[in-house]
Design a protein around this motif. Sequence first.
Motif, PDB file in Angstrom:
ATOM      1  N   SER A  78       6.794   2.982  -7.461  1.00  0.00           N
ATOM      2  CA  SER A  78       5.617   2.584  -6.693  1.00  0.00           C
ATOM      3  C   SER A  78       5.303   1.115  -6.935  1.00  0.00           C
ATOM      4  O   SER A  78       5.326   0.640  -8.082  1.00  0.00           O
TER       5      SER A  78
ATOM      6  N   GLN B 207       2.352  -0.100  -5.502  1.00  0.00           N
ATOM      7  CA  GLN B 207       0.970  -0.174  -5.053  1.00  0.00           C
ATOM      8  C   GLN B 207       0.265  -1.342  -5.741  1.00  0.00           C
ATOM      9  O   GLN B 207       0.294  -1.487  -6.967  1.00  0.00           O
TER      10      GLN B 207
ATOM     11  N   ASN C  13       0.827  -1.204   0.000  1.00  0.00           N
ATOM     12  CA  ASN C  13       0.000   0.000   0.000  1.00  0.00           C
ATOM     13  C   ASN C  13       0.859   1.251   0.000  1.00  0.00           C
ATOM     14  O   ASN C  13       1.799   1.368   0.794  1.00  0.00           O
ATOM     15  N   ASP C  14       0.513   2.211  -0.875  1.00  0.00           N
ATOM     16  CA  ASP C  14       1.180   3.509  -0.900  1.00  0.00           C
ATOM     17  C   ASP C  14       0.494   4.522   0.000  1.00  0.00           C
ATOM     18  O   ASP C  14       1.043   5.591   0.269  1.00  0.00           O
TER      19      ASP C  14
END
Length: 465
Positions: A367, A369, A300-301
């Motif tokens: 990222s 995510q 999770n970002d």
Amino acid sequence: MFKTLLLVIVVAAGGLALYPEWRAAHQAPPQLTVRYKAGSPATAAVAQPWLEVVNTSKKRVSLSDVSIRYYFTGDGASSYAFNCVQAAVGCSNIAGETAALAAPTTTADRYLQISFTTGAGSLAPGAKSGAIGLQLYRPDGRKPDQLDDRSFNAADTTFQASRTVTAYLRGVHVWGDEPTGPAGSSGHAAASSRDSSVPRPRPAHPRGIVFDNFHYSGPDDPALHAHGWLVRTSPGGPGIQDTWSAAGISFPAEKTAVGGQVLQLRASTDGTKASTKQAEVQSSGTDFLTGTYAARIYFNDKPTSGRNGDHVNESFYTISPNNSRYSELDNEYMPNGGWGAPGPKLDTTSWYSADAGDRVTHKLVSSLQGWHTMVITAVHGVATYSVDGHKLFSSGGRYFPRQNMSINFNTWFVDLPFTGPRAWDMRVNWFYYNADKAQSLADVQKAVNGLYDSGTHYVNTVPKH
């Protein structure tokens, strides 16, 4: 003439009345008998049926030819899950799945089906499989209502033959009474006919693998520990010292996960140490060294709740006891960075000494995510890290593992830079290990898919040290 006819009728009627007793006395015994006992009351958090297979035939029976069905009502739940807590034949040799009945009744609209691998062995005439302890539960955390479940009987506190649990031998119904639907038809194949939905024999799992898709009812599920996992509550680091808690460990339903359930690790805080709870699940043994390590992880970002900006660490790593042969292979994802470096970034690090800070590391600035499959291979003196099949980094020489390690998943805070409540979640869909060889992502996925397809939730065939 009338008296003679009356006598014939009376004799015939008496013969019909005696026929069931005559048939019972002369009918061959069933090939299998299933014994059952209730391990929990009707309103417990989880159903705990215990089952045992008895070979009541005159021939040896391979357990891999046997399937068992335990019937229950769904109580409106969208899904149910099960795990094996204890089995004389080994939980690694047991597979299972829940399914809906084609012809539901008031006491059965679903069933839990249990089957065995060839590793479970066989039963001589008169022999028993030994106890098989199962748990059946709702991933939404609500209690199942067992009072209207066909196969549940609170009075059976010791093993009793149960005809409300059915058994199949090579797909043929050989024991128990299948539920009858509203129209009077069975939801399955009739007795003595083959049921195509009963799984066929499957081979024993290969030696040297571990697989778990985290089908557990909670951090206190006895199967979690029985399958080699510990929920950390001990003091120490990393992150905010002495804040490890079981409160952040759960196993919720998840539509985007294969199999529909995940291990969730939540780190939460309001910015003070007193309120901080970090989460970790680790293997209880150090049975892992060379081979392939893989896990499907949701990074999770952003926090699940509260303000963003924490230097949070979402990790999957292997680690040995901290001594002269220290070893560690480390994946640490930091969406907001940490230790003065910006994020999002994934640090992959091979350690020689934690005390001396002796390590080699690689940084992926990107990222992550969402769902990703993380793979580490450690063979022939080289450790290689990859994400979704893309190689990131290799290390060798002094940075190759020297000592058996444990498996660890955790979510923790590097520091507490501001106040206010927030929570961060990392999710793990499954973990897989092969001790014998380096496997590509395709090889790992093929093995994992095969385990899911066979109804396997957990297996461990790694030799104990």
